[in-house]
Design a protein around this motif. Sequence first.
Motif, PDB file in Angstrom:
ATOM      1  N   PHE A   1       0.796  -1.090   0.085  1.00 41.51           N
ATOM      2  CA  PHE A   1      -0.080   0.035  -0.218  1.00 41.51           C
ATOM      3  C   PHE A   1       1.126   1.219  -0.027  1.00 41.51           C
ATOM      4  N   THR A   2       0.652   2.132  -0.928  1.00 42.62           N
ATOM      5  CA  THR A   2       1.149   3.365  -1.095  1.00 42.62           C
ATOM      6  C   THR A   2       0.604   4.786  -1.493  1.00 42.62           C
ATOM      7  N   LEU A   3       0.801   5.748  -1.126  1.00 41.36           N
ATOM      8  CA  LEU A   3       0.303   7.026  -1.382  1.00 41.36           C
ATOM      9  C   LEU A   3       1.032   7.984  -2.170  1.00 41.36           C
ATOM     10  N   LYS A   4       2.163   7.399  -2.449  1.00 36.97           N
ATOM     11  CA  LYS A   4       3.206   8.072  -3.480  1.00 36.97           C
ATOM     12  C   LYS A   4       2.669   8.233  -4.789  1.00 36.97           C
ATOM     13  N   ASN A   5       1.808   7.425  -5.440  1.00 36.56           N
ATOM     14  CA  ASN A   5       1.197   7.899  -6.699  1.00 36.56           C
ATOM     15  C   ASN A   5       0.393   9.384  -6.680  1.00 36.56           C
ATOM     16  N   TYR A   6      -0.354   9.516  -5.525  1.00 32.85           N
ATOM     17  CA  TYR A   6      -1.083  10.790  -5.173  1.00 32.85           C
ATOM     18  C   TYR A   6      -0.057  11.868  -5.092  1.00 32.85           C
ATOM     19  N   GLN A   7       0.979  11.927  -4.159  1.00 30.52           N
ATOM     20  CA  GLN A   7       1.974  12.717  -4.169  1.00 30.52           C
ATOM     21  C   GLN A   7       2.605  13.150  -5.491  1.00 30.52           C
ATOM     22  N   THR A   8       2.987  12.184  -6.415  1.00 29.02           N
ATOM     23  CA  THR A   8       3.548  12.450  -7.358  1.00 29.02           C
ATOM     24  C   THR A   8       2.742  13.132  -8.294  1.00 29.02           C
ATOM     25  N   LEU A   9       1.658  12.795  -8.472  1.00 30.15           N
ATOM     26  CA  LEU A   9       0.703  13.076  -9.263  1.00 30.15           C
ATOM     27  C   LEU A   9       0.320  14.778  -8.983  1.00 30.15           C
ATOM     28  N   PHE A  10       0.195  15.119  -7.704  1.00 29.94           N
ATOM     29  CA  PHE A  10       0.015  16.522  -7.452  1.00 29.94           C
ATOM     30  C   PHE A  10       1.346  17.552  -7.486  1.00 29.94           C
ATOM     31  N   GLU A  11       2.394  16.780  -7.349  1.00 26.41           N
ATOM     32  CA  GLU A  11       3.653  17.369  -7.642  1.00 26.41           C
ATOM     33  C   GLU A  11       3.878  17.916  -9.048  1.00 26.41           C
ATOM     34  N   ARG A  12       3.680  16.822 -10.050  1.00 25.38           N
ATOM     35  CA  ARG A  12       3.916  17.157 -11.308  1.00 25.38           C
ATOM     36  C   ARG A  12       2.969  17.850 -11.975  1.00 25.38           C
ATOM     37  N   LEU A  13       1.569  17.788 -11.819  1.00 22.87           N
ATOM     38  CA  LEU A  13       0.568  18.559 -12.544  1.00 22.87           C
ATOM     39  C   LEU A  13      -0.098  19.302 -11.560  1.00 22.87           C
ATOM     40  N   PRO A  14      -0.857  20.358 -11.847  1.00 21.92           N
ATOM     41  CA  PRO A  14      -1.539  21.195 -10.817  1.00 21.92           C
ATOM     42  C   PRO A  14      -3.106  20.531 -10.731  1.00 21.92           C
ATOM     43  N   PHE A  15      -3.168  19.385 -10.465  1.00 24.00           N
ATOM     44  CA  PHE A  15      -4.489  18.500 -10.363  1.00 24.00           C
ATOM     45  C   PHE A  15      -5.637  19.169  -9.263  1.00 24.00           C
ATOM     46  N   GLY A  16      -4.947  19.964  -8.325  1.00 23.88           N
ATOM     47  CA  GLY A  16      -5.834  20.586  -7.467  1.00 23.88           C
ATOM     48  C   GLY A  16      -6.488  21.931  -8.197  1.00 23.88           C
ATOM     49  N   ARG A  17      -5.822  22.560  -9.239  1.00 20.65           N
ATOM     50  CA  ARG A  17      -6.314  23.426 -10.100  1.00 20.65           C
ATOM     51  C   ARG A  17      -7.278  23.005 -11.002  1.00 20.65           C
ATOM     52  N   TYR A  18      -7.125  21.709 -11.573  1.00 20.68           N
ATOM     53  CA  TYR A  18      -8.144  21.198 -12.352  1.00 20.68           C
ATOM     54  C   TYR A  18      -9.238  20.801 -11.721  1.00 20.68           C
ATOM     55  N   PHE A  19      -9.286  20.165 -10.717  1.00 17.77           N
ATOM     56  CA  PHE A  19     -10.386  19.919  -9.441  1.00 17.77           C
ATOM     57  C   PHE A  19     -11.111  21.165  -9.415  1.00 17.77           C
ATOM     58  N   LEU A  20     -10.544  22.262  -8.955  1.00 16.59           N
ATOM     59  CA  LEU A  20     -10.939  23.473  -8.728  1.00 16.59           C
ATOM     60  C   LEU A  20     -12.019  23.901  -9.771  1.00 16.59           C
ATOM     61  N   ASN A  21     -11.293  24.078 -11.153  1.00 15.45           N
ATOM     62  CA  ASN A  21     -11.977  24.270 -12.295  1.00 15.45           C
ATOM     63  C   ASN A  21     -13.148  23.641 -12.485  1.00 15.45           C
ATOM     64  N   SER A  22     -13.009  22.095 -12.394  1.00 16.71           N
ATOM     65  CA  SER A  22     -14.213  21.303 -12.636  1.00 16.71           C
ATOM     66  C   SER A  22     -15.598  21.760 -11.640  1.00 16.71           C
ATOM     67  N   ILE A  23     -15.028  21.923 -10.414  1.00 18.14           N
ATOM     68  CA  ILE A  23     -16.005  22.381  -9.494  1.00 18.14           C
ATOM     69  C   ILE A  23     -16.750  23.531 -10.069  1.00 18.14           C
ATOM     70  N   ILE A  24     -15.951  24.427 -10.329  1.00 24.00           N
ATOM     71  CA  ILE A  24     -16.491  25.952 -10.790  1.00 24.00           C
ATOM     72  C   ILE A  24     -17.640  25.853 -12.005  1.00 24.00           C
TER      73      ILE A  24
END
Length: 279
Positions: free
Chosen positions: A56-79
């Motif tokens: 079990f690892t959370l490394k994939n989520y850490q790498t994903l949010f470090e390499r790409l602005p997925f938080g920004r994408y998520f906010l855009n989809s919500i808006i």
Amino acid sequence: MSSKRKNEITEQTKSHTIAIIVSLIMIIPFFWMILSSFKPGTEIVKMPPTFFPQTFTLKNYQTLFERLPFGRYFLNSIIVSGGITIISMFSSSMLGYVFAKFNFKFKNFFFFLLMSGFMIPFATLVIPMYLLTAKIGLTNNYLGLILPFCLSPFGMFLMKQFMEDIPNDYIEAARLDGASELWIYSRIILPLTSAALGGVAIYNFLMTWNQLWWPLMVTSQPAMRTLPLGVAALAQQQGKRYDLLITGASVSVLPIIVLFAIAQKQIVKGLSVSSGLKM
């Protein structure tokens, strides 16, 4: 027990068994995708494949949010999805009320004119919509993503059909008491159509959340990408990183799963309303 009752139980058992099998076939790939987002990349491509994570690892989520602005994408989809859902709920209920309870000249013509948007394929509209959006300067803008979908022909049709069943006596009694049309709409009509309005909200949110084509047309800046567009960009940039691709896809569907878990009763009620439409 009578033979008729035995036959009914047998038929119910068969139908429930088929429903469970079909549900498992539909659900298992989603569970595998979400569970795989917690596996290392080597375990995802391992043969034979594993269902539950051995490591079990959370490394994939850490790498994903470090390499790409997925938080920004998520906010855009919500808006974008939230804005379209709220505005389309208002426009669908208001237009449904007008076409269900008012008589005016060319009423049927205007109704079928609005409904024509439901019948014309999106592929034939996308180029004129893009040219108009670009001409008025709404590309790379939230308004350019939201405004073209603020009017839902399906939502208007659903609300009109539902409102036609509301007795006119309620409306006439309120008018005799001096109530304005806005008061009648907000205090009488909307509370009586909450189930249909919930169905419109869920339908529009799901349709816009998964939308890829229109955001791809009107956004060129990475900061304006929505989640589906972010996952597509991830597939181009990290084509062989299946761990990141699966994690990105899990992030994009997670809000839909949470929405279904929270609003399950409202979704079923909304689907029941739309399936029981009179034509």
